[in-house]
Design a protein around this motif. Structure first.
Motif, PDB file in Angstrom:
ATOM      1  N   PHE A 100       0.807  -1.227   0.000  1.00  0.00           N
ATOM      2  CA  PHE A 100       0.000   0.000   0.000  1.00  0.00           C
ATOM      3  C   PHE A 100       0.842   1.280   0.000  1.00  0.00           C
ATOM      4  O   PHE A 100       0.581   2.199  -0.753  1.00  0.00           O
ATOM      5  N   LEU A 102       0.951   3.809   1.982  1.00  0.00           N
ATOM      6  CA  LEU A 102       0.235   5.047   2.320  1.00  0.00           C
ATOM      7  C   LEU A 102       1.028   5.827   3.369  1.00  0.00           C
ATOM      8  O   LEU A 102       1.811   5.259   4.129  1.00  0.00           O
ATOM      9  N   ASP A 104       1.127   7.492   6.710  1.00  0.00           N
ATOM     10  CA  ASP A 104       0.321   7.356   7.918  1.00  0.00           C
ATOM     11  C   ASP A 104      -0.020   8.682   8.590  1.00  0.00           C
ATOM     12  O   ASP A 104      -1.009   8.770   9.320  1.00  0.00           O
ATOM     13  N   VAL A 108      -6.909  10.030   4.547  1.00  0.00           N
ATOM     14  CA  VAL A 108      -7.219   9.398   3.269  1.00  0.00           C
ATOM     15  C   VAL A 108      -7.296  10.449   2.166  1.00  0.00           C
ATOM     16  O   VAL A 108      -6.729  10.278   1.081  1.00  0.00           O
ATOM     17  N   PRO A 147      -4.708   6.195   7.743  1.00  0.00           N
ATOM     18  CA  PRO A 147      -4.535   4.820   7.250  1.00  0.00           C
ATOM     19  C   PRO A 147      -4.518   3.741   8.324  1.00  0.00           C
ATOM     20  O   PRO A 147      -5.004   2.631   8.099  1.00  0.00           O
ATOM     21  N   LYS A 155      -7.527   0.174   2.673  1.00  0.00           N
ATOM     22  CA  LYS A 155      -6.208   0.696   2.303  1.00  0.00           C
ATOM     23  C   LYS A 155      -5.926   0.441   0.827  1.00  0.00           C
ATOM     24  O   LYS A 155      -5.364   1.298   0.136  1.00  0.00           O
TER      25      LYS A 155
END
Length: 243
Positions: A100, A102, A104, A108, A147, A155
């Motif tokens: 993923f 992403l 943190d 989003v 996330p 996710k």
């Protein structure tokens, strides 16, 4: 006739020539891979676990250098791309990793709008586009969530939204539907097809034969370090011996 000499591979997004990689200097994970991805094409990348699918995607993303062979992206020899130019070069790509990746510390909404803001888009417009896309993937109620509060499937959808929002020229996705239900998987493939209509070249690594049957795009199959090109999948068990 003169058109073919204007630039190297003008309509080819990806061209691999004798591409290979070895992690220990002795055993080749990928031996001598040759393939081309025309601009605006859609291909599935398949093969057993550990066959080298993720490694090939990483090479295409320029996150991993091949041990040997040549790789051209957008008509350019990637071995000539200097390290300091990698970030701007990668802006032409959208990538979905199994991990993923992403951020943190960002919500989003901030994660998904980031590629647009990096390109200089007004923050308000970036937010509007991100909200629209998050609604498409069913995450409109999670735009302010971080996330670490999301499930694996959520996710995955955030990662996909972030990868496609800037309409990349090349989309690379590693098992993008592996953590979502069948209904959402279909919706995501339809989202990829919308990008395809805009000219994006798409390569998706997957084990989902049922999905490949429903969406019969050409297949690139890695087998024992070699790559087989198969026109399309009609039946999950079908074997193409003359590909």
């Amino acid at each position: 006739m003169k058109k073919t000499h204007q630039s190297q591979h003008p309509e080819i997004t990806v061209k691999a020539e004798g591409l290979g990689i070895s992690y220990d200097g002795k055993t080749a994970l990928l031996k001598s891979v040759n393939f081309s991805l025309p601009k605006g094409s859609f291909h599935f990348l398949t093969g057993p676990s550990g066959s080298g699918k993720s490694s090939l995607l990483k090479m295409l993303y320029l996150g991993l250098r091949p041990t040997w062979g040549k790789l051209h992206l957008f008509g350019r020899d990637t071995s000539l791309v200097k390290f300091e130019h990698l970030p701007s070069f990668r802006q032409r790509l959208g990538v979905v990793f199994q991990e993923f990746n992403l951020l943190d510390h960002m919500t989003v909404l901030e994660n998904v709008s980031l590629p647009l803001r990096v390109r200089g888009l007004d923050s308000k417009e970036a937010r509007i586009q991100a909200e629209d896309l998050l609604k498409w993937v069913g995450l409109q109620d999670f735009i302010y969530t971080y996330p670490n509060k999301l499930s694996g499937g959520q996710k995955q959808r955030v990662a996909i939204a972030r990868a496609v929002i800037a309409r990349p020229q090349l989309l690379l996705a590693d098992e993008p539907t592996g953590n979502v239900d069948d209904e959402m998987a279909l919706k995501l493939i339809h989202l990829f097809e919308e990008l395809l209509k805009l000219g994006t070249t798409i390569l998706i690594a997957t084990h989902n034969r049922e999905m490949m049957t429903r969406f019969p795009y050409p297949e690139l199959r890695i087998d024992n370090g070699a790559l087989l090109q198969i026109p399309s999948i009609k039946v999950p068990s079908q074997k193409v011996v003359n590909a």
